[in-house]
Design a protein around this motif. Sequence first.
Motif, PDB file in Angstrom:
ATOM      1  N   GLU A 193       0.810  -1.210   0.000  1.00  0.00           N
ATOM      2  CA  GLU A 193       0.000   0.000   0.000  1.00  0.00           C
ATOM      3  C   GLU A 193       0.850   1.269   0.000  1.00  0.00           C
ATOM      4  O   GLU A 193       0.300   2.374   0.008  1.00  0.00           O
ATOM      5  CB  GLU A 193      -0.932   0.015   1.218  1.00  0.00           C
ATOM      6  N   GLU A 254      -8.245  -4.430   1.689  1.00  0.00           N
ATOM      7  CA  GLU A 254      -8.081  -3.717   0.427  1.00  0.00           C
ATOM      8  C   GLU A 254      -8.410  -2.252   0.662  1.00  0.00           C
ATOM      9  O   GLU A 254      -9.236  -1.914   1.503  1.00  0.00           O
ATOM     10  CB  GLU A 254      -8.968  -4.283  -0.684  1.00  0.00           C
ATOM     11  N   ARG A 255      -7.760  -1.398  -0.066  1.00  0.00           N
ATOM     12  CA  ARG A 255      -7.993   0.041   0.035  1.00  0.00           C
ATOM     13  C   ARG A 255      -9.241   0.383  -0.754  1.00  0.00           C
ATOM     14  O   ARG A 255      -9.391  -0.026  -1.907  1.00  0.00           O
ATOM     15  CB  ARG A 255      -6.780   0.787  -0.548  1.00  0.00           C
ATOM     16  N   GLY A 260      -6.269   0.104  -3.972  1.00  0.00           N
ATOM     17  CA  GLY A 260      -5.963  -1.069  -3.172  1.00  0.00           C
ATOM     18  C   GLY A 260      -5.827  -2.341  -3.963  1.00  0.00           C
ATOM     19  O   GLY A 260      -6.321  -2.465  -5.069  1.00  0.00           O
ATOM     20  N   ASN A 270      -1.226  -8.385   1.627  1.00  0.00           N
ATOM     21  CA  ASN A 270      -2.438  -7.853   2.249  1.00  0.00           C
ATOM     22  C   ASN A 270      -3.251  -8.943   2.939  1.00  0.00           C
ATOM     23  O   ASN A 270      -4.436  -8.782   3.169  1.00  0.00           O
ATOM     24  CB  ASN A 270      -3.304  -7.125   1.212  1.00  0.00           C
ATOM     25  N   LEU A 285       0.388   1.108   7.185  1.00  0.00           N
ATOM     26  CA  LEU A 285      -0.789   1.490   6.415  1.00  0.00           C
ATOM     27  C   LEU A 285      -0.964   3.005   6.441  1.00  0.00           C
ATOM     28  O   LEU A 285      -0.997   3.618   7.510  1.00  0.00           O
ATOM     29  CB  LEU A 285      -2.048   0.824   6.974  1.00  0.00           C
ATOM     30  N   TYR A 290     -10.552   1.550   4.343  1.00  0.00           N
ATOM     31  CA  TYR A 290     -10.201   0.185   3.987  1.00  0.00           C
ATOM     32  C   TYR A 290     -11.425  -0.721   4.131  1.00  0.00           C
ATOM     33  O   TYR A 290     -12.367  -0.410   4.863  1.00  0.00           O
ATOM     34  CB  TYR A 290      -9.075  -0.339   4.878  1.00  0.00           C
TER      35      TYR A 290
END
Length: 553
Positions: A193, A254-255, A260, A270, A285, A290
């Motif tokens: 990330e 996940e973003r 992400g 991740n 992070l 998220y």
Amino acid sequence: MRRALIGLLEIKQFLQTSAGKVSFVNTTMSPEGFVLTGDDGEFEIRHVRAGTYYPFVQVRNVLNPQSVNSFYGNTSSLSVNKLDSFFQKMNVDGMSEVQVLVPVKRGAAISGTVSYADGTPAIGVKVKIFRSGAEIGEDDFVSVGDTETDDRGYYRRVEMVPGTYFVEVNQPSDHGSRNRASEDWRDFARESELKTYFPGIGERKRAEAIQLDWGQEAANTDIKIPERKLYKVSGKVIAKDTQQPLSKIKVTFEREGDDGPEFYGSNDANQITTDMTGSWSFKDLPPGKYRIKISPQKYSYFFDTRTHDDESPYAETYKKLEIVETDTKEFLVELPLESAISGSIRANDDKDALPKSVRLYLVDRDRKVLASKLINVEQPKDEAQTKKMQIDFRIGSLSAGTYLIRAEIEDDENYVKSVRIKGIDALRETFTIKEAEEIKDVTVVVSRDSGTLAGTAYGANEKPAPLTNLLLVPADRDRQKGDDSYFSGWTNSMGEFRIKAAPGDYYVLAGVGKPNSVKSSAEDWFGDAAKNGEKVRIKPNETTKISVTVLSQ
């Protein structure tokens, strides 16, 4: 070119399918493999068997068919057509001598340095190059490869075709997914990330575009990694019914937005597994929103047949988390008992045979895949068995919620006609499942009565439009909810197309992408389709012929 390597790329076969896809196998052919040109630039390759070939020069940053094919997607119709536009194709009959002039196209390049805010070179960081796929109906960011910075923080990417590009720097981090040393350095080369986009921006949507033409190098494309604070997230997973900690639970993040990693992929950085106390944590992070996936079953890859362990009593759960200027501690997740759907797959007509496999996806209202199942069909031994075939399936580990069904079949002869759940067609209407509920008697109906749409696409100059994407948008708004109700294809070098699709009414759009790629919603697509598209009706087992005009981009 003096003393240059010349090779041949053979196009062994073109497999034109009913869906308009082109496939080919490429090989360097001739007993000598490559040959050298002389001081006058001439060359001779003997004993070339009959076939269709692209001669090319094997020199760094001189574009060759292999790099173009990889750039636009191996064996895709687009890459084949691009080869025809970039390189000279020759046909060999195996008996006559063929004289050919091999053009040399110097590819574009991007180069520069990556440094930290204090000016220190960023050594050994991954640099990813993306092209804009908007002009060919794809997502804005399409990866075309990556490289790494050297001991000076310098990078260079060559052999690129003209277009619009973006550069991303990805600093290595395992985000705490590994709690011990690894024997393989590649474990720390996963995507993280810690991303920065040219010229030094943390958000992809604000990345600066780079325009490149033949032989042009965007030198001094320097990227400065900004100072930023990074945070830690830690939590615990317990069973909702017993309130006891759960070990060996896969936790994936996940973003939110476009930055992400995807849940379905090979990005181990991740993911982490809870320990004996149900605890887990991630580090490094950046601030942002998220989405956390908590999965009791063994994590499966997107196209793997191992999807859900039906013996697990708990459901996959999704949580949202926002990091704002502080670490997040004691993020507690309670896993509920699983829900499930079960039923059978059968043919619409007793005369039809089932396909080799059917993949079912359960998606949310935003079409994000929440679960999938690949159902393999054992082929019948005789015709009598074919008519009686019915394949049972079960998809477990589901969370309570509202879903749509998507379906995929690899071959072009079959399509999923309906998925009947509680009296509705789940391809077109949502259904709700409660916690710990199993919906039984789900019926997936597969049909082989597809129709065909064929014709020619024309540009604004009234000439045939090659290399053009066509999209069939269902005229029925309910059918627009499922991605599997949209059908697409490409025109060939003559602007001709042939697309196989389920029977029904459609709007035909030429020169656009797919839902959720360039447009923001299905409503946008329907608006364009109703206003600009050509409405057609595709009938079962019949071919409908039309001419369409390419929409201006």
